[in-house]
Design a protein around this motif. Structure first.
Motif, short mmCIF file in Angstrom:
data_model
loop_
_atom_site.label_atom_id
_atom_site.label_comp_id
_atom_site.label_asym_id
_atom_site.label_seq_id
_atom_site.Cartn_x
_atom_site.Cartn_y
_atom_site.Cartn_z
N ILE A 1 0.86 4.70 7.20
CA ILE A 1 0.24 4.01 6.06
C ILE A 1 -1.23 3.74 6.36
O ILE A 1 -2.10 3.83 5.48
CB ILE A 1 0.99 2.72 5.66
N GLN A 2 -1.54 3.46 7.64
CA GLN A 2 -2.94 3.25 8.00
C GLN A 2 -3.72 4.54 7.85
O GLN A 2 -4.92 4.54 7.60
CB GLN A 2 -3.06 2.76 9.45
N PHE B 1 -4.62 -0.84 2.80
CA PHE B 1 -3.73 -1.57 3.69
C PHE B 1 -4.48 -2.62 4.52
O PHE B 1 -4.09 -3.78 4.57
CB PHE B 1 -3.02 -0.57 4.61
N THR C 1 -4.12 -6.73 4.41
CA THR C 1 -3.74 -7.57 5.55
C THR C 1 -4.84 -8.59 5.85
O THR C 1 -4.55 -9.71 6.24
CB THR C 1 -3.44 -6.73 6.80
N ASN D 1 2.33 -5.43 0.51
CA ASN D 1 2.54 -4.25 -0.32
C ASN D 1 1.95 -4.44 -1.71
O ASN D 1 1.24 -3.57 -2.21
CB ASN D 1 4.04 -3.96 -0.40
N HIS E 1 -1.90 -4.42 -1.52
CA HIS E 1 -2.56 -3.14 -1.22
C HIS E 1 -2.49 -2.18 -2.41
O HIS E 1 -3.35 -1.34 -2.59
CB HIS E 1 -2.02 -2.53 0.08
#
Lengths: 510, 372
Positions: B90-91, B98, B102, B160, B163
C-alpha cells in the motif's frame, strides 16, 4: 517534503531512536540466538549432553517471546514511525527497494513460523525434526538480515547506484560485505550476552556452559572487529575524513568512533576474563551485566557512527533526511515552497509567522525541535545572549557567552572585535526592536548561507558521493525556497530569540 | 488559490507494472485478513465465552475460550507477519494517500503499536495466568486484549477512510476525530468485526465437529460445536443487515460508480452478496452441526471464498472513492522482472519449506527420552 507534518514536540529523531534501538538489538539477538540455539541443541543431541539441550530450550523460550512479539511489532514500528516523521524519505526507499523488502518478507515468514513451531514442540516431537526446525529458523532469520543489510548499507554508500539507479548496484554496494560480516559478529555477541543468564543458572554445568557461551562472545567480538575495520576501509575517503585523521571534520563523530572501538575492546577483554578465565564469576550478576553493557555499547556506538556519517542524507547524495531530493533543489528555489506543496499554505498565508512555522516544520523539524532535543532556539542567537556578550558583567563572562552562543557562526571574529560592532547593554534594553532587527538579520543571513549551500549540491557530479565536508554545515541539508519562504522562516525564527517567546511557541504545536 | 494537498507521485517510480502490485496488495491483504479475523473476532468471542462460563475452564464455553486463545497465541504473530506485505504494497501504490492519512491521525496510528504489544502480552497472560492454566480467572486480561484489538481495528478503518478521501484532509487536519462522523465508519467497522466473529466461530465449530466425530470428548465437543454454530448464525444475520447498511451509507457517487463499473465491479460484489446469503441459508438449515460435517466444511469454505471476493470489492471501492485523485499511470515504470522472479521463486520455496516443516513435525511425534 510535500506531506503534512506530524507535530511532535519531542522530535522525530528521538522517537525513532526509542523504537529503533531496542528493535535492532532484539533483531540481532534473534539472528545470533537462532544460530547459537541450533548449534547448541545439535551439539547436545550429538554428544548426548542434556545440559546443552536444556540451555537451548531455556534460551529458546526467551527468544520466542522477545523476538516474535517484541521484535516483530517494533520492526513494524520502525515503518510506522518513519512514515510519520519522514514519509517522503521512506517512500523513496520503498519505491527503489520494494523487491528487497518483499524478499525479506519471505524470510520473515519462515523465521516466525519456525520460531513458533520450535517453541511449541519441545518434548513433543523427534529430536531430528526439532533440530531441523531450529536450523530453518536460523536460515529465515539470517536471510532477513542479509537482505535488509543490503538496503541499509545502500543508504550510506550507494556506490554505483548513483549513476545507474540499478537495484543490484545499490544492494551490493561498497560496504555491503563488510557490514554483513560486522552484523554477523554483532548478532553472535548479542546472543551470547543474552544467553549468559540461562547458562549461568545451571547448577552443575554452569562453569562449562559459561565458557561455551564465552567462546561465542569472543568469536563474535573478533568477527565484529574485522568487519568494522573492513567497513571503515570501504567507506569513501570523504566520509571517513568526517571522523578520522589528524583533524576530523566532526569531532563528535570522531568521539563516537573511539567510544565504539573501546567498547568492543572492553567486551572482548571482559568476555575473556569473566567468561573464559574465571567463569564462576558469572554467578554474581555484575560481571554478566558488564559484558552485556559493553557489547550493547559497541553495537549502539557503531549504529550511531553509521547514522552520523550519513547525515544529512537518508540516501547518500540523493535524498536528505527531511525528504528533500537533491534533484528538487533548483525547482523549489525558483518556484517556492508554496508551489511545491499545498501543506505549506493550509491555514492561510496572511500571517508570516504562521507561514514561517510551517516552513520550519516542513524543512527543519526532521532534525530540530523548538525547545527539546537539538533545539533550534539554542542554535540561534538570542536577545539574552546578545545582552550577556555586551554587558560583560561580571567581567570575563562576555567572552564566555561569546564562545557559547556566537562563535559557531562568527569564527572570523573574536569577542573584542564583536563588542565593538555591538550596541551597548543600555541601548539594547531601551530599544529591543533594534536588537530584534539585528537578530532577524543574522537569521536571514544564516538562511541565505544555507540556501546558497544548495548550489554546491546542484553543481556536484551526481554520479559519485558528495563530499559534505566542503559545505559550511556538513550535517545539514540546504534551505530551499524563494525569498518569501526565507523571509517567513526568518520572521518565525526571530520570534524564538526573545525570552518568554520560546515557551509560548513550544506549547503551541497545534 | 486551491492548494493541492496530495503529494507528488514518487519520482522513483514502480519496479514493476501497476497490476502486479495491485494483485500482490489484494492477495497479501486477504492473507492478512484471515489472521486478523481470527485475532479480532476470536479474542472477542473468547472474552464473551469466558464471561458466560463465569471464568471457569471446566465449562464448555470456558474450554472454547481456551481453544480460541490457543489459536491466537500463534494467530497474532501471523497477523503481524502477514500484515507486513500489504503494508509494504500500500505504501508503494498509494504512498501519497496512505502516509498523509496516518500523519493526520498520527498519535492514534502510533499508539496502535502500543495497543498491539499490550494486547499480545495480555493474551499470553490469560494463557499462562488465567483459566487455561489455572482452571479459572484471567477475564481481565482477555477483555483487555479484546478491547485493544477492537480499537486497533477502528484505527485501521479510520486510516482507510481518510486515505481514500483526500477531500476530507483539510478539515481533518484541524480535527482528526471528525473521521468518526463519516457515515460509513460504523457499518464498515462492524463489517470487519462481524466477519471476524463469523470466521472464528466457523473455525472452532469445524474443529469441534471433527473432534467429536473422531470420538474425542464427543459430549464436550458437541456442546462447543452447537454453541459456536449459533454464533455463526447470528453473526451472519447481522452481517447481512450491516452489509446493507454499509452499501446504503456509501457516498452516492461511490455506489453509482460500483454499479456503472459493470461486470468488473458488480460481478464480484453480487457473487459476494450471494455467498453471504448462502452461508446464512446453510447455517440456518442445520441445527446440529455434528451430524452434518460436510455441510460445516462447505460453510467454512464458503466463508473463506466470500472474504476473498469481498477483499476484491473493497479494493475496487477504494479506486472508486479516490476517483480522479489517483492516477496510478503517473508512475514511471522501471520493471525489475529479475527481482520479481527471485521473489516469486523464493516465496514458493519458502512456503514449501514451511509446509514441509509442518508436515515433518506432525509426522514425527515423540515422547520421553526420544523427544527433543
Amino acid at each position: 517534503m510535500d506531506y503534512p507534518i506530524w507535530d511532535f514536540a519531542m522530535g522525530g529523531g528521538m522517537l525513532m531512536a526509542l523504537v529503533a534501538v531496542p528493535h535492532v538489538i532484539v533483531a540481532h539477538f534473534a539472528v545470533g540466538g537462532g544460530l547459537l540455539i541450533a548449534v547448541t541443541e545439535t551439539l547436545g543431541v550429538r554428544r548426548n549432553d542434556p545440559e546443552l539441550r536444556e540451555l537451548a530450550k531455556r534460551s529458546s523460550l526467551v527468544l520466542i517471546l522477545v523476538s516474535t512479539v517484541y521484535g516483530a511489532i517494533s520492526g513494524v514500528g520502525i515503518w510506522v514511525v518513519a512514515g510519520l516523521i519522514s514519509p517522503g524519505a521512506i517512500s523513496s526507499l520503498i519505491h527503489n527497494y520494494v523487491w528487497g523488502w518483499a524478499i525479506e518478507w519471505v524470510f520473515f515468514i519462515l523465521e516466525i513460523v519456525a520460531a513458533l513451531v520450535y517453541y511449541g514442540t519441545w518434548d513433543k516431537i523427534s529430536k531430528k525434526a526439532h533440530m531441523l526446525v531450529g536450523w530453518l529458523y536460523f536460515v529465515g532469520a539470517y536471510g532477513s538480515l542479509v537482505v535488509i543489510n543490503g538496503i541499509i548499507t545502500y543508504q550510506l554508500t550507494p556506490g554505483k547506484w548513483l549513476e545507474s539507479h540499478a537495484f543490484w548496484d545499490g544492494f551490493f554496494n561498497p560496504t555491503y560485505w563488510p557490514a554483513t560480516l560486522l552484523r554477523t559478529g554483532v548478532a553472535l555477541m548479542m546472543a551470547a550476552a543474552f544467553m549468559l543468564f540461562p547458562a549461568s543458572k545451571s547448577r552443575e554445568a554452569g562453569t562449562r556452559l559459561v565458557r561455551y557461551i564465552g567462546g561465542w562472545l569472543v568469536a563474535g567480538s573478533l568477527i565484529s572487529y574485522v568487519g568494522y575495520r573492513w567497513w571503515e576501509a570501504q567507506l569513501g575517503e570523504t566520509t571517513r575524513a568526517l571522523f578520522l585523521g589528524e583533524s576530523p571534520t566532526l569531532a563528535s563523530l570522531a568521539a563516537t568512533r573511539s567510544f565504539t572501538l573501546w567498547a568492543l575492546a572492553a567486551a572482548l577483554v571482559l568476555g575473556i576474563v569473566f567468561l573464559l578465565i574465571v567463569p564462576r564469576s558469572i554467578k554474581a550478576i555484575v560481571p554478566g551485566i558488564l559484558v552485556m553493557v559493553a557489547a550493547f555499547a559497541f553495537f549502539g556506538g557503531w549504529e550511531r557512527l553509521r547514522e552520523g556519517s550519513r547525515k544529512p542524507f537518508l540516501i547518500h547524495s540523493h535524498l536528505f533526511s527531511n525528504g528533500l531530493l537533491v534533484e528538487d533543489i533548483e525547482r523549489i528555489n525558483s518556484a517556492g515552497l508554496q508551489a511545491y506543496t499545498g501543506w505549506a499554505s493550509t491555514g492561510g498565508l496572511d500571517d508570516p509567522i504562521e507561514v514561517g512555522r510551517r516552513v520550519f516544520k516542513i524543512q527543519c523539524a526532521a532534525c530540530h525541535t523548538l525547545g527539546g532535543y537539538r533545539s533550534i532556539t539554542e542554535a540561534l542567537p538570542t536577545f539574552q545572549e546578545m545582552l550577556a556578550v555586551t554587558a560583560n558583567d561580571p567581567p570575563g563572562s562576555g567572552a564566555a557567552a561569546f564562545e557559547a552562543g556566537c562563535a559557531s557562526c562568527h569564527r572570523d571574529s573574536n569577542f573584542e572585535e564583536m563588542v565593538e560592532f555591538m550596541p551597548g547593554a543600555d541601548e539594547m534594553k531601551e530599544d529591543p526592536e533594534m536588537v530584534t532587527d539585528l537578530l532577524v538579520g543574522m537569521i536571514t543571513g544564516t538562511l541565505e548561507q544555507l540556501r546558497d549551500m544548495g548550489q554546491a549540491y546542484v553543481d556536484a557530479d551526481r554520479s559519485v558521493q558528495f563530499d559534505t565536508q566542503t559545505t559550511a554545515y556538513p550535517m545539514m541539508p540546504p534551505f530551499v525556497g524563494n525569498d518569501e519562504d526565507l523571509e517567513a522562516l526568518a520572521t518565525f525564527l526571530g520570534t524564538l530569540t526573545h525570552d518568554g517567546a520560546s515557551t509560548v511557541l513550544t506549547g503551541g504545536g497545534e | 488559490m486551491t492548494p493541492d494537498l496530495i503529494p507528488a507521485v514518487d519520482a522513483a517510480g514502480l519496479p514493476g507494472p501497476v497490476w502486479l502490485f495491485q494483485f500482490l496488495l489484494v492477495l497479501t491483504f486477504f492473507l492478512h485478513l484471515l489472521f486478523v479475523n481470527l485475532t479480532l473476532g476470536g479474542t472477542l468471542m473468547a472474552a464473551i465465552s469466558h464471561t458466560l462460563a463465569r471464568g471457569r475452564a471446566d465449562d464448555p464455553r470456558g474450554v472454547l475460550a481456551g481453544r480460541l486463545i490457543g489459536i491466537n497465541g500463534y494467530g497474532i504473530s501471523l497477523t503481524i507477519t502477514t500484515g507486513v506485505a500489504p503494508l509494504l504494497f500500500i505504501q508503494l501504490l498509494y504512498h501519497q494517500f496512505f502516509y498523509t492519512a496516518t500523519i493526520l491521525i498520527g498519535w492514534m496510528w502510533l499508539s496502535l503499536l502500543l495497543f498491539l504489544t499490550v494486547g499480545y502480552y495480555a493474551v499470553y497472560l490469560y494463557k499462562f495466568k488465567g483459566a487455561p492454566a489455572r482452571g479459572r480467572g484471567g477475564g481481565v486480561w482477555l477483555w483487555t486484549a479484546a478491547i485493544l484489538f477492537m480499537v486497533i481495528g477502528a484505527i485501521q478503518v479510520a486510516v482507510n477512510l481518510i486515505h481514500m478521501q483526500p477531500g476530507s484532509w483539510e478539515a481533518l487536519a484541524g480535527n482528526p476525530w471528525a473521521i468518526l462522523n463519516d457515515p460509513t465508519f460504523v457499518p464498515r467497522y462492524l463489517h470487519f468485526l462481524l466477519a471476524g466473529v463469523a470466521l472464528s466461530a466457523m473455525v472452532v465449530t469445524w474443529w469441534a465437529v471433527r473432534q467429536a466425530r473422531q470420538g474425542i470428548d464427543p459430549d464436550l465437543n458437541g456442546t462447543i460445536a452447537h454453541f459456536a454454530w449459533k454464533w455463526v448464525l447470528w453473526a451472519s444475520v447481522l452481517q447481512i443487515a450491516d452489509g446493507l447498511w454499509l452499501t446504503m451509507a456509501l457516498p452516492k457517487d461511490v455506489l453509482l460508480g460500483l454499479m456503472r463499473g459493470g461486470g468488473a465491479t458488480m460481478g464480484p460484489f453480487t457473487v459476494g452478496v450471494f455467498f453471504g446469503i448462502g452461508i446464512l441459508v446453510m447455517v440456518a438449515r442445520c441445527s446440529d452441526p455434528v451430524t452434518r460435517p460436510a455441510l460445516v466444511t462447505a460453510t467454512l469454505g464458503t466463508t473463506l471464498a466470500t472474504m476473498a471476493i469481498m477483499v476484491v470489492t473493497r479494493d475496487q471501492v477504494r479506486s472508486i472513492y479516490m476517483g480522479s485523485s489517483v492516477d496510478l499511470s503517473q508512475f514511471v515504470i522501471r520493471a525489475q522482472w529479475g527481482n520479481f522472479w527471485l521473489f516469486a521463486i523464493l516465496l514458493v520455496l519458502g512456503l514449501a519449506t514451511v509446509y514441509y516443516m509442518i508436515r515433518r513435525v506432525l509426522n514425527e511425534p515423540a515422547e520421553g527420552a526420544d523427544a527433543a
